[in-house]
Design an enzyme around this catalytic site. Structure first.
Site, mmCIF file in Angstrom:
data_model
loop_
_atom_site.group_PDB
_atom_site.id
_atom_site.type_symbol
_atom_site.label_atom_id
_atom_site.label_comp_id
_atom_site.label_asym_id
_atom_site.label_seq_id
_atom_site.Cartn_x
_atom_site.Cartn_y
_atom_site.Cartn_z
ATOM 1 N N LYS A 1 0.825 -1.207 0.000
ATOM 2 C CA LYS A 1 0.000 0.000 0.000
ATOM 3 C C LYS A 1 0.862 1.260 0.000
ATOM 4 O O LYS A 1 0.607 2.221 -0.748
ATOM 5 C CB LYS A 1 -0.934 0.001 1.218
ATOM 6 C CG LYS A 1 -1.857 1.217 1.285
ATOM 7 C CD LYS A 1 -2.730 1.312 0.034
ATOM 8 C CE LYS A 1 -3.541 2.608 0.025
ATOM 9 N NZ LYS A 1 -4.602 2.601 1.042
ATOM 10 N N CYS B 1 -3.690 10.609 1.115
ATOM 11 C CA CYS B 1 -2.775 9.493 0.905
ATOM 12 C C CYS B 1 -1.409 9.896 0.377
ATOM 13 O O CYS B 1 -0.404 9.803 1.075
ATOM 14 C CB CYS B 1 -3.425 8.489 -0.045
ATOM 15 S SG CYS B 1 -5.032 7.914 0.519
#
Length: 485
Positions: free
Chosen positions: A241, A295
């Protein structure tokens, strides 16, 4: 909620059970294995809804009483997610989803615990795990042998192994081999959360041990229509991720660095990028005014703050992207000076405050940096955004339909919301326009236009606008960062 106990166990477990995986899937999808989802924000609520429609027995946990009240009333507090309002209403009405602020009580009833809360950064750019650890405290208070803890929150690699597991052992009194922990990163974007959770992308699962990985795969085999991709361990899954975000940040930084060459080379860098991308091995992004969202601006620090390796490329990319709002204002100042106007005496309207078109989110938005830099240089700053109030971010709020009645020396296009299509550019007083996205064609207007990186002639501007995953075959995406948790 009523449970449907199986003939095997009163409240069946997934981790370490002698029941077959097929039987576990049956129990999971018939409501016999209760689930708790911790964090009901913009990604947590869609995840809780999909868990509810799949398993039938979900308790959502959130610290905000107003959020809990709205969900229990069958209403979604998350906007801009197609289908979410109906999904929550249906699941609540059918008794498959309820919400509470009592984390320990929810943990005591659950056998699967799903964590989806944000990991933010401290002032020194160090990941702050306080929120995740608070959830772990709640889970530990109700953790039972055979429970499975799944982290979907993006975490620094090694967190499940080095932080979550020891914390649960210390606080619950259970041995490490009595419960499972897996990292299964969310791969979702704002505006498409339900589609993404249900299986737009392969689901990565990795446990602290093989049994944790197996149990998590059972869960996501049911939740997702796409393939489940087990990896060697939880740390590998965490790295997947984070690496996805770092890749995007570095690629965007390259595009932004190249875009800054347009003036010196006297070319449209956007045109050069678009043409270079005709080759399948070239996947350059478009330049832009910066990187925003939950993010991409954050994930590089999950490594930079913890690794001994200097990681100069990643560090430089972050610096390049952080500098882009200042670059935008520098270009504006130059263009104003060419018309005889001092930026300190100018009135400037910033178009778009959210980090991405159509998404009501401002975290790390490049527009905030642009507004702050303009203010620091003594410009009079106004802002237009159909989703948020610019006044909350230091700019005088102006409505789209009132622009024609205003008089500005300059406009900066940061986030090209669809609503901006109705701006009557030809009717506005002549001004300098800095277009950070190659978003508008103002060739038939009286304005002096500077497009960051130049205009990609013969090609419509692209705007992937995702903080989430980018399809492997999408080689034309813009450098605007992205969305989660």
């Amino acid at each position: 909620m009523s449970l449907d106990p199986s003939e095997d166990e009163a409240v069946p477990a997934l981790y370490g059970s002698t029941v077959s995986s097929d039987r576990q899937r049956e129990l999971l999808t018939t409501g016999a294995i209760p689930v708790a989802v911790y964090g009901l924000g913009k990604m947590g609520l869609p995840l809780a809804g999909v868990y509810a429609e799949t398993t039938g027995t979900v308790t959502g946990v959130d610290i905000d009483p107003a959020v809990v009240e709205s969900i229990n009333g069958g209403t979604s507090h998350v906007v801009g997610e197609p289908g979410l309002e109906d999904l929550i209403a249906e699941q609540v009405e059918r008794g498959r989803l309820e919400a509470t602020t009592d984390g320990p009580a929810a943990a005591a009833d659950a056998r699967v615990h799903v964590i989806i809360v944000p990991t933010l950064l401290d002032d020194d750019d160090t990941p702050n795990l306080t929120t995740v650890e608070s959830v772990i405290d709640d889970i530990a208070a109700g953790l039972s042998p055979g429970d499975l803890v799944i982290a979907e929150s993006t975490l620094p690699p090694g967190t499940c192994r080095d932080v979550l597991e020891p914390h649960l052992v210390d606080e619950s009194g259970l041995a490490a081999d009595e419960f499972g922990i897996a990292f299964c990163p969310e791969r979702t974007s704002s505006g498409t959360a339900l589609r993404d959770i249900r299986g737009q992308y392969p689901k990565v699962v990795g446990g602290v041990d093989a049994e944790s990985t197996r149990a998590a795969a059972v869960v996501y085999d049911e939740l997702s229509d796409n393939e489940v991709h087990p990896v060697s361990d939880a740390t590998t899954a965490e790295a997947v991720k984070v690496f996805e975000g770092v890749y995007r940040d570095v690629n965007i930084a390259l595009a932004n660095e190249l875009g800054r060459l347009a003036d010196e080379l006297e070319i449209s860098v956007r045109e050069a990028i678009a043409t270079a991308n005709d080759l399948p091995m070239c996947q350059l992004h478009d330049p832009g005014p910066g990187v925003g969202g939950h993010c991409i601006p954050y994930y590089p620090h999950f490594l930079l703050s913890r690794m001994d390796e200097p990681m100069e490329l990643t560090r430089t990319a972050r610096q390049v992207n952080d500098e882009m709002p200042t670059v935008v204002v520098d270009r504006l100042e130059q263009e104003l000076a060419a018309t005889g106007i001092d930026l300190a005496d100018a009135s400037v309207v910033v178009l778009g405050v959210t980090y991405r078109p159509g998404v009501e989110e401002t975290r790390a938005s490049p527009a905030l940096g642009v507004i702050d830099e303009l203010t620091a240089r003594d410009a009079a700053v106004a802002g237009v955004d159909p989703l948020v109030d610019p006044a909350e971010y230091g700019a005088r709020a102006v409505e789209i339909d009132d622009l024609a009645a205003e008089s500005f020396d300059a406009a900066v296009i940061v986030t090209p919301h669809q609503a901006f299509d109705r701006i009557p550019w030809a009717d506005l007083e002549p001004m300098v326009v800095v277009d950070g996205r190659d978003a508008v064609d103002l060739s038939e207007t009286p304005h002096r236009v500077y497009t960051l990186g130049g205009t990609a002639r013969g090609r419509a501007p692209t705007d992937n606008g995702s903080d989430g995953p980018v399809p492997a075959d999408d080689r034309s995406v813009s450098a605007d960062g992205g969305n989660h948790v």
